[in-house]
Design a protein around this motif. Structure first.
Motif, PDB file in Angstrom:
ATOM      1  N   MET A 163     -20.541  18.180  11.413  1.00 50.20           N
ATOM      2  CA  MET A 163     -22.008  18.080  11.483  1.00 50.20           C
ATOM      3  C   MET A 163     -22.535  17.426  10.206  1.00 50.20           C
ATOM      4  SD  MET A 163     -24.780  21.138  11.963  1.00 50.20           S
ATOM      5  CE  MET A 163     -26.519  20.786  11.993  1.00 50.20           C
ATOM      6  N   ALA A 164     -23.353  16.406  10.344  1.00 53.78           N
ATOM      7  CA  ALA A 164     -23.893  15.705   9.191  1.00 53.78           C
ATOM      8  C   ALA A 164     -24.811  16.620   8.394  1.00 53.78           C
ATOM      9  CB  ALA A 164     -24.642  14.461   9.644  1.00 53.78           C
ATOM     10  N   ARG A 165     -24.796  16.421   7.099  1.00 55.94           N
ATOM     11  CA  ARG A 165     -25.637  17.233   6.225  1.00 55.94           C
ATOM     12  C   ARG A 165     -26.857  16.440   5.791  1.00 55.94           C
ATOM     13  NH1 ARG A 165     -20.964  17.859   2.040  1.00 55.94           N
ATOM     14  NH2 ARG A 165     -20.846  15.693   2.718  1.00 55.94           N
ATOM     15  N   ASP A 166     -27.969  17.101   5.680  1.00 56.83           N
ATOM     16  CA  ASP A 166     -29.183  16.496   5.158  1.00 56.83           C
ATOM     17  C   ASP A 166     -29.519  17.231   3.875  1.00 56.83           C
ATOM     18  OD1 ASP A 166     -31.706  15.623   4.499  1.00 56.83           O
ATOM     19  OD2 ASP A 166     -32.419  15.540   6.564  1.00 56.83           O
ATOM     20  N   PHE A 167     -29.168  16.636   2.742  1.00 53.83           N
ATOM     21  CA  PHE A 167     -29.363  17.296   1.455  1.00 53.83           C
ATOM     22  C   PHE A 167     -30.841  17.527   1.165  1.00 53.83           C
ATOM     23  CE2 PHE A 167     -25.117  15.330   0.014  1.00 53.83           C
ATOM     24  CZ  PHE A 167     -24.422  16.430   0.464  1.00 53.83           C
ATOM     25  N   TYR A 168     -31.704  16.640   1.653  1.00 54.11           N
ATOM     26  CA  TYR A 168     -33.137  16.828   1.435  1.00 54.11           C
ATOM     27  C   TYR A 168     -33.625  18.078   2.164  1.00 54.11           C
ATOM     28  CZ  TYR A 168     -33.235  12.104  -0.484  1.00 54.11           C
ATOM     29  OH  TYR A 168     -33.021  10.988  -1.260  1.00 54.11           O
ATOM     30  N   ALA A 169     -33.160  18.262   3.394  1.00 54.03           N
ATOM     31  CA  ALA A 169     -33.545  19.447   4.151  1.00 54.03           C
ATOM     32  C   ALA A 169     -32.975  20.706   3.506  1.00 54.03           C
ATOM     33  CB  ALA A 169     -33.056  19.322   5.593  1.00 54.03           C
ATOM     34  N   THR A 170     -31.771  20.602   2.954  1.00 55.83           N
ATOM     35  CA  THR A 170     -31.153  21.760   2.289  1.00 55.83           C
ATOM     36  C   THR A 170     -32.026  22.265   1.151  1.00 55.83           C
ATOM     37  OG1 THR A 170     -28.916  21.020   2.845  1.00 55.83           O
ATOM     38  CG2 THR A 170     -29.135  22.554   0.994  1.00 55.83           C
ATOM     39  N   LEU A 171     -32.608  21.334   0.385  1.00 58.55           N
ATOM     40  CA  LEU A 171     -33.473  21.719  -0.738  1.00 58.55           C
ATOM     41  C   LEU A 171     -34.930  21.892  -0.324  1.00 58.55           C
ATOM     42  CD1 LEU A 171     -32.107  19.479  -3.655  1.00 58.55           C
ATOM     43  CD2 LEU A 171     -31.602  21.873  -3.173  1.00 58.55           C
ATOM     44  N   SER A 202     -26.207  23.820  -4.244  1.00 56.15           N
ATOM     45  CA  SER A 202     -25.634  23.211  -5.439  1.00 56.15           C
ATOM     46  C   SER A 202     -25.119  21.807  -5.148  1.00 56.15           C
ATOM     47  CB  SER A 202     -24.486  24.089  -5.977  1.00 56.15           C
ATOM     48  OG  SER A 202     -24.973  25.349  -6.367  1.00 56.15           O
ATOM     49  N   GLU A 203     -24.471  21.634  -3.991  1.00 61.42           N
ATOM     50  CA  GLU A 203     -23.967  20.309  -3.633  1.00 61.42           C
ATOM     51  C   GLU A 203     -25.119  19.333  -3.430  1.00 61.42           C
ATOM     52  OE1 GLU A 203     -21.026  18.112  -0.396  1.00 61.42           O
ATOM     53  OE2 GLU A 203     -21.897  20.066   0.070  1.00 61.42           O
ATOM     54  N   ALA A 204     -26.172  19.785  -2.745  1.00 59.82           N
ATOM     55  CA  ALA A 204     -27.325  18.913  -2.520  1.00 59.82           C
ATOM     56  C   ALA A 204     -27.953  18.486  -3.851  1.00 59.82           C
ATOM     57  CB  ALA A 204     -28.353  19.633  -1.647  1.00 59.82           C
ATOM     58  N   TYR A 205     -28.083  19.426  -4.772  1.00 61.73           N
ATOM     59  CA  TYR A 205     -28.680  19.104  -6.071  1.00 61.73           C
ATOM     60  C   TYR A 205     -27.790  18.145  -6.856  1.00 61.73           C
ATOM     61  CZ  TYR A 205     -30.461  19.590 -10.786  1.00 61.73           C
ATOM     62  OH  TYR A 205     -30.956  19.311 -12.035  1.00 61.73           O
ATOM     63  N   GLN A 206     -26.479  18.346  -6.799  1.00 62.75           N
ATOM     64  CA  GLN A 206     -25.542  17.480  -7.512  1.00 62.75           C
ATOM     65  C   GLN A 206     -25.738  16.023  -7.097  1.00 62.75           C
ATOM     66  OE1 GLN A 206     -21.430  18.061  -6.462  1.00 62.75           O
ATOM     67  NE2 GLN A 206     -20.980  15.963  -7.032  1.00 62.75           N
ATOM     68  N   GLU A 218     -27.530   7.233  -8.920  1.00 65.54           N
ATOM     69  CA  GLU A 218     -26.614   6.360  -8.200  1.00 65.54           C
ATOM     70  C   GLU A 218     -26.062   7.032  -6.946  1.00 65.54           C
ATOM     71  OE1 GLU A 218     -24.608   3.123  -7.008  1.00 65.54           O
ATOM     72  OE2 GLU A 218     -26.106   3.254  -8.605  1.00 65.54           O
ATOM     73  N   GLN A 219     -25.694   8.319  -7.076  1.00 65.13           N
ATOM     74  CA  GLN A 219     -25.204   9.039  -5.907  1.00 65.13           C
ATOM     75  C   GLN A 219     -26.305   9.159  -4.840  1.00 65.13           C
ATOM     76  OE1 GLN A 219     -22.011  10.235  -5.285  1.00 65.13           O
ATOM     77  NE2 GLN A 219     -21.535   8.998  -7.084  1.00 65.13           N
ATOM     78  N   ARG A 220     -27.525   9.422  -5.292  1.00 65.23           N
ATOM     79  CA  ARG A 220     -28.632   9.546  -4.344  1.00 65.23           C
ATOM     80  C   ARG A 220     -28.868   8.228  -3.614  1.00 65.23           C
ATOM     81  NH1 ARG A 220     -34.859  11.496  -5.774  1.00 65.23           N
ATOM     82  NH2 ARG A 220     -35.686  11.275  -3.651  1.00 65.23           N
ATOM     83  N   ARG A 221     -28.769   7.119  -4.341  1.00 65.18           N
ATOM     84  CA  ARG A 221     -28.984   5.804  -3.731  1.00 65.18           C
ATOM     85  C   ARG A 221     -27.940   5.547  -2.648  1.00 65.18           C
ATOM     86  NH1 ARG A 221     -26.875   0.896  -5.611  1.00 65.18           N
ATOM     87  NH2 ARG A 221     -27.950  -0.963  -4.842  1.00 65.18           N
ATOM     88  N   LYS A 222     -26.690   5.848  -2.934  1.00 65.90           N
ATOM     89  CA  LYS A 222     -25.634   5.646  -1.928  1.00 65.90           C
ATOM     90  C   LYS A 222     -25.825   6.601  -0.752  1.00 65.90           C
ATOM     91  CE  LYS A 222     -21.396   5.181  -3.377  1.00 65.90           C
ATOM     92  NZ  LYS A 222     -20.156   5.416  -4.148  1.00 65.90           N
ATOM     93  N   TYR A 223     -26.209   7.835  -1.040  1.00 65.65           N
ATOM     94  CA  TYR A 223     -26.424   8.813   0.032  1.00 65.65           C
ATOM     95  C   TYR A 223     -27.567   8.384   0.946  1.00 65.65           C
ATOM     96  CZ  TYR A 223     -27.827  13.157   2.302  1.00 65.65           C
ATOM     97  OH  TYR A 223     -28.184  14.098   3.229  1.00 65.65           O
ATOM     98  N   ASP A 224     -28.649   7.882   0.348  1.00 68.71           N
ATOM     99  CA  ASP A 224     -29.785   7.430   1.148  1.00 68.71           C
ATOM    100  C   ASP A 224     -29.378   6.299   2.090  1.00 68.71           C
ATOM    101  OD1 ASP A 224     -31.482   9.260   0.038  1.00 68.71           O
ATOM    102  OD2 ASP A 224     -32.399   7.886  -1.390  1.00 68.71           O
ATOM    103  N   ARG A 225     -28.423   5.501   1.684  1.00 66.43           N
ATOM    104  CA  ARG A 225     -28.044   4.344   2.494  1.00 66.43           C
ATOM    105  C   ARG A 225     -26.939   4.652   3.494  1.00 66.43           C
ATOM    106  NH1 ARG A 225     -29.119  -1.298  -0.271  1.00 66.43           N
ATOM    107  NH2 ARG A 225     -30.905  -0.748  -1.535  1.00 66.43           N
ATOM    108  N   PHE A 226     -26.021   5.534   3.131  1.00 66.51           N
ATOM    109  CA  PHE A 226     -24.859   5.750   3.985  1.00 66.51           C
ATOM    110  C   PHE A 226     -24.735   7.167   4.529  1.00 66.51           C
ATOM    111  CE2 PHE A 226     -23.734   2.234   1.174  1.00 66.51           C
ATOM    112  CZ  PHE A 226     -23.405   1.273   2.104  1.00 66.51           C
TER     113      PHE A 226
END
Length: 306
Positions: free
Chosen positions: A1-9, A49-53, A59-67
């Motif tokens: 199941m895909a994770r949505d880090f924004y929703a997690t926080l 914790s993973e979402a915040y990391q 840079e990680q956020r930019r890649k996450y937003d795209r992929f």
């Protein structure tokens, strides 16, 4: 199941750094296993914790937003590789890439390109650039304050498949990365493997508060110790130390023990700050009450008039 880090926080995709940090601190406090005894709290704490990391690293956020959920599998130089692999004439559009219905956007500028085939080409070595080095990968390494203080060897199982024996240097800090060379994604076409980076996450502790390498603790003392002065023990991540409480100390006074903070293999260690907190018995014994009453009768000290 895909994770949505924004929703997690619980923040929007346009949330700024401070909003993300506030949301993380609130949820981390609510779900920390030492505070929340719900069996599911620890899992929620790890997810937060993973979402915040990811979202706190630009840079990680930019890649996450795209992929989306696959962002860790994408090489850091993916844009250059895409440009080299697709050639000119394909810019000027937008490809949406959705990970299991999560709705994450893909990248701009490559109209008509199948993103799955393109990324597959990265890792299978089908791009025009020949051999493709393996992607660097990250995994979290959760430590207690004591474990971070002492360092040492640790056996890790990552993803249920890969096992490593890792040397943790004493005095590692939250967010510090430990590099395992050649243990990341496998390269294609005889290219070198990527590296695996273990990102240290120090578990919150009710006894210790870390500020860089400095450690802050509370120092409970009795009224007589505070009034008359005393040498008292302090429990630290490295063991017990002694501190001198000077006579006339009030709650809030800080004692500084130089060099008793987090170790630093490459330089000066941190300091330990102990904040005096005067404690009284909840149920004084008969004799204790008599002595407190006698002291109250003879003392003219009024803390509200000082």
């Amino acid at each position: 199941m895909a994770r949505d880090f924004y929703a997690t926080l619980g923040v929007g995709r346009d949330a700024g750094t401070e909003e993300i940090q506030r949301a993380y601190r609130k949820l981390a406090r609510e779900n920390h296993p030492d505070v929340n005894k719900d069996p599911k709290a620890e899992e929620r704490f790890k997810e937060v914790s993973e979402a915040y990391q990811v979202l706190s690293d630009p840079e990680q956020r930019r890649k996450y937003d795209r992929f989306g959920d696959d962002f860790r599998q994408v090489p850091d130089d993916w844009e250059q590789r895409v440009g080299a692999g697709t050639g000119a004439g394909q810019r000027g559009g937008r490809v949406r890439y959705s990970t299991s219905g999560s709705g994450f956007d893909g990248f701009e500028g490559f109209e008509g390109v199948d993103i799955e085939d393109l990324l597959g080409g990265f890792f299978a070595g089908r791009g025009r650039g020949g051999p493709v080095p393996g992607a660097d990968q990250e995994a979290e390494l959760e430590l207690t304050v004591e474990e971070a203080y002492r360092g040492g060897r640790r056996h890790l199982n990552i993803g249920g498949a890969r096992e490593y024996d890792v040397t943790i240097p004493p005095g590692v800090l939250d967010g510090q990365r430990i590099r395992l060379a050649g243990q990341g994604g496998r390269g294609a076409g005889n290219a070198a493997a990527g590296d695996l980076y273990l990102v240290v996450r120090i578990r919150p502790d009710r006894r210790y508060r870390l500020e860089g390498r400095d450690i802050h603790v509370e120092l409970p003392v009795t009224p007589s110790e505070a009034a008359l002065g005393a040498t008292v023990p302090i429990t630290t991540p490295g063991g017990e130390v002694k501190a001198r409480v000077v006579s006339g100390s009030s709650s809030g006074r800080r004692l500084r023990l130089r060099g008793e903070g987090m170790p630093n293999p490459k330089g000066k260690p941190g300091d330990l700050y102990a904040e005096v907190k005067i404690m009284v018995p909840k149920r004084p014994g008969k004799r204790e009450r008599e002595l407190y009453e006698e002291l109250a009768a003879v003392s003219d000290f009024d803390p509200r008039r000082t």
